[in-house]
Design an enzyme around this catalytic site. Structure first.
Site, PDB file in Angstrom:
ATOM      1  N   CYS A  33       2.409   4.398  -9.881  1.00 36.45           N
ATOM      2  CA  CYS A  33       1.430   3.494  -9.273  1.00 36.45           C
ATOM      3  C   CYS A  33       0.356   4.233  -8.485  1.00 36.45           C
ATOM      4  O   CYS A  33      -0.611   3.628  -8.057  1.00 36.45           O
ATOM      5  CB  CYS A  33       2.137   2.516  -8.345  1.00 36.45           C
ATOM      6  SG  CYS A  33       3.010   3.357  -7.029  1.00 36.45           S
ATOM      7  N   CYS A  59       3.172   0.239  -1.422  1.00 38.44           N
ATOM      8  CA  CYS A  59       3.410  -1.202  -1.455  1.00 38.44           C
ATOM      9  C   CYS A  59       4.460  -1.590  -0.419  1.00 38.44           C
ATOM     10  O   CYS A  59       5.055  -0.738   0.245  1.00 38.44           O
ATOM     11  CB  CYS A  59       3.883  -1.590  -2.841  1.00 38.44           C
ATOM     12  SG  CYS A  59       5.527  -0.961  -3.173  1.00 38.44           S
ATOM     13  N   CYS A 103       9.669   2.398  -6.374  1.00 40.40           N
ATOM     14  CA  CYS A 103       9.020   2.535  -5.056  1.00 40.40           C
ATOM     15  C   CYS A 103       9.941   3.231  -4.066  1.00 40.40           C
ATOM     16  O   CYS A 103       9.474   3.960  -3.184  1.00 40.40           O
ATOM     17  CB  CYS A 103       8.647   1.168  -4.497  1.00 40.40           C
ATOM     18  SG  CYS A 103       7.804   0.114  -5.680  1.00 40.40           S
TER      19      CYS A 103
HETATM   20 FE1  FES Z   1       3.669   1.936  -5.649  1.00 45.65          FE
HETATM   21 FE2  FES Z   1       5.636   0.423  -4.893  1.00 45.65          FE
HETATM   22  S1  FES Z   1       4.091  -0.074  -6.305  1.00 45.65           S
HETATM   23  S2  FES Z   1       5.278   2.474  -4.372  1.00 45.65           S
END
Ligand code: FES
Length: 145
Positions: A33, A59, A103
């Site tokens: 991400c 996030c 994550c």
């Molecule tokens: Fe990137 Fe959770 S979506 S760390």
């Protein structure tokens, strides 16, 4: 979809911030991400983690897992901190939705990267620790993001 503990740590994250002149600083990135996590460790002469802080561009699940991870490593020895895997963190949070499991890796890897930095600075080897692949700290130690 999130446990109460996840929501609590997301809304009231523990140990957010930075440590000046930290014993070890690790910055890692999540390849999936692009989120970033930085972890600061203050380690005393007996190898005990006296303080830990984190900052993230991540996030909610990354915030919650890092918050819990800092609680789990505080006051622990380096070897004990190495046992704080993303799985252990997720268990402590009563689980994460499957799509958010990646994550939780940021926290584990940031701790490893900070320990790696500490080992490099002190010219020591930490048994069972290798440089995390997601380590992006090189050459940007003093940089703020
Ligand atoms: Fe990137 Fe959770 S979506 S760390």
């Amino acid at each position: 979809m999130y446990s109460e503990k996840v929501m609590d740590h997301f809304q009231h994250p523990r140990n957010v911030g930075e440590i000046e002149n930290a014993s070890g600083v690790g910055t890692v990135g999540n390849a999936k991400c692009g989120d970033i996590m930085r972890m600061f460790l203050d380690i005393d002469e007996n190898g005990i983690i006296q303080d830990v802080k984190f900052k993230t561009f991540g996030c909610g699940a990354a915030v919650a897992t890092s918050s819990m991870a800092t609680e789990l490593v505080k006051g622990k020895s380096i070897q004990e901190a190495l046992q704080v895997t993303n799985k252990a963190v997720m268990e402590a949070l009563d689980g994460l939705p499957p799509v958010k499991v990646h994550c939780s890796l940021l926290a584990e890897e940031a701790i490893h990267a900070a320990l790696w930095d500490y080992a490099q600075k002190n010219g020591i080897e930490i048994e069972g620790l290798s440089k995390p692949k997601s380590d992006i700290s090189e050459g940007e130690e003093e940089e703020d993001y």
